[in-house]
Design an enzyme around this catalytic site. Sequence first.
Site, short mmCIF file in Angstrom:
data_model
loop_
_atom_site.label_atom_id
_atom_site.label_comp_id
_atom_site.label_asym_id
_atom_site.label_seq_id
_atom_site.Cartn_x
_atom_site.Cartn_y
_atom_site.Cartn_z
N GLY A 47 40.16 39.95 36.56
CA GLY A 47 41.40 39.73 37.58
C GLY A 47 40.89 40.52 39.08
O GLY A 47 40.88 42.52 39.02
N GLN A 52 43.49 45.87 46.25
CA GLN A 52 42.02 46.85 45.81
C GLN A 52 41.01 46.82 46.59
O GLN A 52 39.69 47.78 47.11
CB GLN A 52 41.66 46.27 44.39
CG GLN A 52 42.89 46.59 43.15
CD GLN A 52 42.10 45.99 41.87
OE1 GLN A 52 42.30 44.92 42.27
NE2 GLN A 52 41.84 46.87 41.17
N CYS A 100 41.22 49.06 34.95
CA CYS A 100 41.64 48.52 36.14
C CYS A 100 40.49 48.51 36.51
O CYS A 100 39.36 49.77 36.65
CB CYS A 100 42.82 48.88 36.62
SG CYS A 100 42.83 48.28 38.21
N LEU A 101 39.79 47.81 37.59
CA LEU A 101 38.68 48.33 38.54
C LEU A 101 39.29 49.07 39.42
O LEU A 101 37.86 49.94 39.59
CB LEU A 101 38.30 46.93 39.41
CG LEU A 101 37.65 45.98 38.70
CD1 LEU A 101 37.57 44.89 39.54
CD2 LEU A 101 36.41 46.26 37.46
N HIS A 142 49.59 42.28 35.67
CA HIS A 142 48.95 43.74 36.04
C HIS A 142 48.29 43.64 37.57
O HIS A 142 48.90 43.76 38.75
CB HIS A 142 47.55 43.30 35.51
CG HIS A 142 46.40 44.35 36.14
ND1 HIS A 142 46.11 45.83 35.48
CD2 HIS A 142 45.59 44.90 37.11
CE1 HIS A 142 45.51 46.95 35.60
NE2 HIS A 142 45.28 45.71 36.58
N GLU A 143 47.95 41.54 38.23
CA GLU A 143 47.21 41.71 39.21
C GLU A 143 48.20 41.67 39.83
O GLU A 143 48.50 42.65 41.20
CB GLU A 143 47.03 40.24 39.60
CG GLU A 143 45.35 40.82 38.60
CD GLU A 143 44.92 41.02 39.08
OE1 GLU A 143 44.22 41.80 39.99
OE2 GLU A 143 43.56 42.08 37.98
N HIS A 146 49.74 45.05 41.56
CA HIS A 146 49.00 46.29 43.01
C HIS A 146 49.54 45.43 44.74
O HIS A 146 49.62 46.18 45.13
CB HIS A 146 47.74 45.23 42.80
CG HIS A 146 46.27 45.42 41.77
ND1 HIS A 146 46.37 46.79 41.77
CD2 HIS A 146 45.81 45.23 40.50
CE1 HIS A 146 45.41 47.49 41.01
NE2 HIS A 146 44.94 46.00 40.56
NI NI Z 1 44.29 46.58 38.33
#
Ligand code: NI
Length: 178
Positions: A47, A52, A100-101, A142-143, A146
Amino acid sequence: MTVRQILKMGDARLLRIAKPVEQFDSAELHALIADLSDTMAAANGAGIAAPQIGVDLAVVLFGFDHNQRYPDAPPVPRTVLINPQITPLGDAEDDGWEGCLSVPGIRAMVPRWSRIRYTGVDPQGQVIDRVAEGFHARVVQHECDHLIGKLFPMRVRDFSRFGYTEVLFPGLDPRSDD
Ligand code: NI
């Protein structure tokens, strides 16, 4: 369209409360979604959220049939979710590993609501209203975090289960978490 740079933890832009999208089905919105999709694919993400890539809008993209960062995770329907709202269904929580990216190379055990209802709209402004559980519910939480300036380390309660991916999961393809 473009693989964008992913902001990393420590960048203040990841801490903002994202603004709601007000114009749907616009060229700008479709371009943003294309960039999120390309950036997520290039990073093998499960995701990604607009903040981000430095875009201060309440847009997330998630979903996969199989994900090499989370090889044991069941499929999650590919979804663009805009202006989301999450409601927990019950008090139950599950612990599960997350990465997480924006926090490369790190994983932790994170508590999330087991079962949620999530609502929002798609890129055309059509209503999305779903109930989710398990990894699907985890990815959505999670998304959407953000969009309120929360990264998964801020949700960790037990720092004995927080560490480097290469140490915690030595069998995982290192390309999946760089
Ligand atoms: Ni993340």
